[in-house]
Design a protein around this motif. Structure first.
Motif, mmCIF file in Angstrom:
data_model
loop_
_atom_site.group_PDB
_atom_site.id
_atom_site.type_symbol
_atom_site.label_atom_id
_atom_site.label_comp_id
_atom_site.label_asym_id
_atom_site.label_seq_id
_atom_site.Cartn_x
_atom_site.Cartn_y
_atom_site.Cartn_z
ATOM 1 N N ASP B 306 0.804 -1.217 0.000
ATOM 2 C CA ASP B 306 0.000 0.000 0.000
ATOM 3 C C ASP B 306 0.838 1.269 0.000
ATOM 4 O OD1 ASP B 306 1.006 -0.295 2.451
ATOM 5 O OD2 ASP B 306 -0.878 -0.041 3.533
ATOM 6 N N VAL B 307 2.114 1.136 -0.152
ATOM 7 C CA VAL B 307 2.959 2.313 -0.266
ATOM 8 C C VAL B 307 3.956 2.071 -1.373
ATOM 9 C CG1 VAL B 307 2.784 3.262 2.033
ATOM 10 C CG2 VAL B 307 4.334 1.373 1.593
ATOM 11 N N THR B 308 4.516 3.155 -1.853
ATOM 12 C CA THR B 308 5.407 3.032 -2.998
ATOM 13 C C THR B 308 6.861 3.139 -2.580
ATOM 14 O OG1 THR B 308 5.144 5.381 -3.303
ATOM 15 C CG2 THR B 308 3.780 3.960 -4.655
ATOM 16 N N GLY B 309 7.701 2.661 -3.469
ATOM 17 C CA GLY B 309 9.134 2.867 -3.316
ATOM 18 C C GLY B 309 9.735 2.141 -2.137
ATOM 19 N N GLU B 310 9.138 1.058 -1.732
ATOM 20 C CA GLU B 310 9.622 0.404 -0.533
ATOM 21 C C GLU B 310 10.716 -0.586 -0.840
ATOM 22 O OE1 GLU B 310 5.375 0.245 1.493
ATOM 23 O OE2 GLU B 310 7.166 -0.165 2.632
ATOM 24 N N LYS B 313 10.747 -4.024 2.976
ATOM 25 C CA LYS B 313 9.514 -4.203 3.736
ATOM 26 C C LYS B 313 9.440 -5.632 4.238
ATOM 27 C CE LYS B 313 6.121 -1.950 3.817
ATOM 28 N NZ LYS B 313 4.765 -1.436 3.746
#
Lengths: 314, 314
Positions: B306-310, B313
């Motif tokens: 649900d987030v970008t550029g990770e 994680k």
């Protein structure tokens, strides 16, 4: 709340990504890791451009007090800025693991690192093997664990990127014994010192991995406006003044004809870096273009490029 | 006048650097190279964000009509946008050399590439050897030149990054024989197909380099919001649905304890990508968060981050 671990790339404030810039803008606390590498621009310049104050995270803070960096991310967005890419060096994975163990959400913002930008010298990244670190010898302490790795890469036809030692904020033990906390001035291994050490290790181990005739590439300030790339034999490169830090060195493996063609542009006997520095004109390559503000003290390099962020400049 | 060769990174429009963005803003003509990789966002989105029209440079233009790209840089600033880093793949050095031969000034703007971002899986970049490309087998054409390279890397304890084949704008010869210019739909090799081919080559060569028990990491959409990383044996990864392109695969060499710890976060039997996708909660990992607009057609992946550029994680 997020701990953003943001790569700054290799040059100056313009090398951050838009994603990284957005992370900086929403963060209340910003740290700049400043002991595993050297940014091509001073902290104050970043502060002006970002409009934020930045806390320098020195070696002591990163290695012994990392919680000062990640614990605030429980309450507010925090940026931890790293030169290059945050995951290319192993140093920063520990901080990420520890933050996650605290239940802190971590986002990594990638950027280019020396391990990618080294392709600027014309050697193909596909053909690199083990990357090695060359530590500064100190007296009798002359570690040579890089030697078998270079040997294995070379036997398989692969190039070896050698990362050269950086000594930042080393304790001055003599002063400390007098009860004063003092640090030695920063030291950066030059291409020349690295070559001297490599040849010294070869002299001891004698396995014929390296000689003064070995093909290599010296790189200085990669990704910065004064980037310098020179190819030649180790013996030839030993005589070249690469100027200010950071330096790195590639020991060449087998070379594809395309690689030879590109590497040739940087050859020391064909003009080498002087052709590289001024691609478009025939004027002197040793003039200084006034780009003094690269955030690193020391003697100036023999020549400056006049534009930033250049890769394959001829 | 400058030909800017600008890396876009791996994700979306936010992964360009500020330096790259400035190059786009001052350029009158902008090309997007679109056959060696796939950007995580559609061209139209880039056009909106950059406020510029972008011309797609397809395989034919880059390989056969490259002068259409670099010759305008004699008159005006031109941007040639490339997914990832412009120098990490060998494809774009030719255009740079040819432009320079025409006396055109070239500036390369680096960015992160799969060869750097692969460190997100927890394996150290220092310990990667040769990078190999796995071509899609076609009938009797089953090239296996990657096999001895994987073998050499493995014998030396190194990891191998396998880049998986992309077929963009391949001519449809049947249609062409009827006098019509037609192209086949794009094809992208999946992790599963790559593993199948690797095991098939092993069955033929029989040198014991690979088996269903070999440790590996499958990566999909690296650097994008739906990034997926799963570690396990080749046999286990064969069963995993990695979703949309691009995919890549790492064959593990020897693993340092730190690497084991990190890789373990992505292990298929321990939750693998599902733990990866939702680090901070215990809700279902298979929900779709509505991030449909990633510019690539095909079946959705089993789960979305649900987030970008990770990067790392958990």
């Amino acid at each position: 709340m997020v701990l953003f671990v943001v790569g700054l790339g290799l040059g100056d404030e313009d090398d951050i990504t838009v994603r990284g810039l957005k992370a900086v803008q929403r963060s209340e606390v910003i740290f700049l890791e400043a002991y595993t590498s050297v940014l091509g621009t001073p902290k104050e310049r970043l502060e002006t451009v970002f409009g934020k104050s930045i806390v320098i995270a020195d070696r002591n803070m990163v290695e012994s007090e990392a919680e000062r960096i990640y614990m605030p991310a429980k309450e507010t967005d925090v940026c931890f800025l790293v030169v290059g890419d945050p995951l290319c060096a192993t140093t920063h994975t520990d901080i990420i693991i520890r933050a996650k163990a605290e239940g802190i959400r971590v986002e990594v913002v990638h950027n280019t690192s020396v391990m990618g930008a080294v392709a600027s010298c014309g050697l193909q990244l596909y053909s690199f093997g083990y990357t090695v670190s060359i530590p500064l010898f100190e007296g009798e302490w002359r570690p040579d664990s890089f030697y078998p790795k270079i040997a294995y890469n070379k036997a398989g036809g692969m190039h070896t990127l050698c990362l050269l030692d950086i000594k930042m904020k080393e304790p001055d033990y003599e002063e400390m014994m007098r009860g004063r906390v003092r640090y030695l001035p920063p030291r950066f291994m030059t291409v020349n010192v690295a070559i001297g050490q490599l040849l010294a290790v070869e002299a001891v181990r004698g396995e014929g991995v390296l000689s003064r005739e070995t093909s290599a590439v010296g790189l200085a300030r990669l990704g910065q406006s004064t980037q310098m790339i020179v190819s030649g034999t180790l013996g030839e490169l030993l005589e070249v003044d690469f100027g200010k830090p950071l330096h790195s060195l590639v020991i060449c493996g087998e070379q594809h004809p395309c690689e030879v063609e590109l590497l040739d542009m940087f050859h020391v006997r064909k003009g080498g870096w002087s052709r590289y520095v001024r691609p478009d004109d025939n004027t002197s390559s040793s003039s200084d273009d006034g780009d003094e503000d690269d955030g690193v003290d020391g003697n100036g390099p023999p020549a400056h490029a006049d534009v930033t962020g250049e890769g394959l400049k001829q």
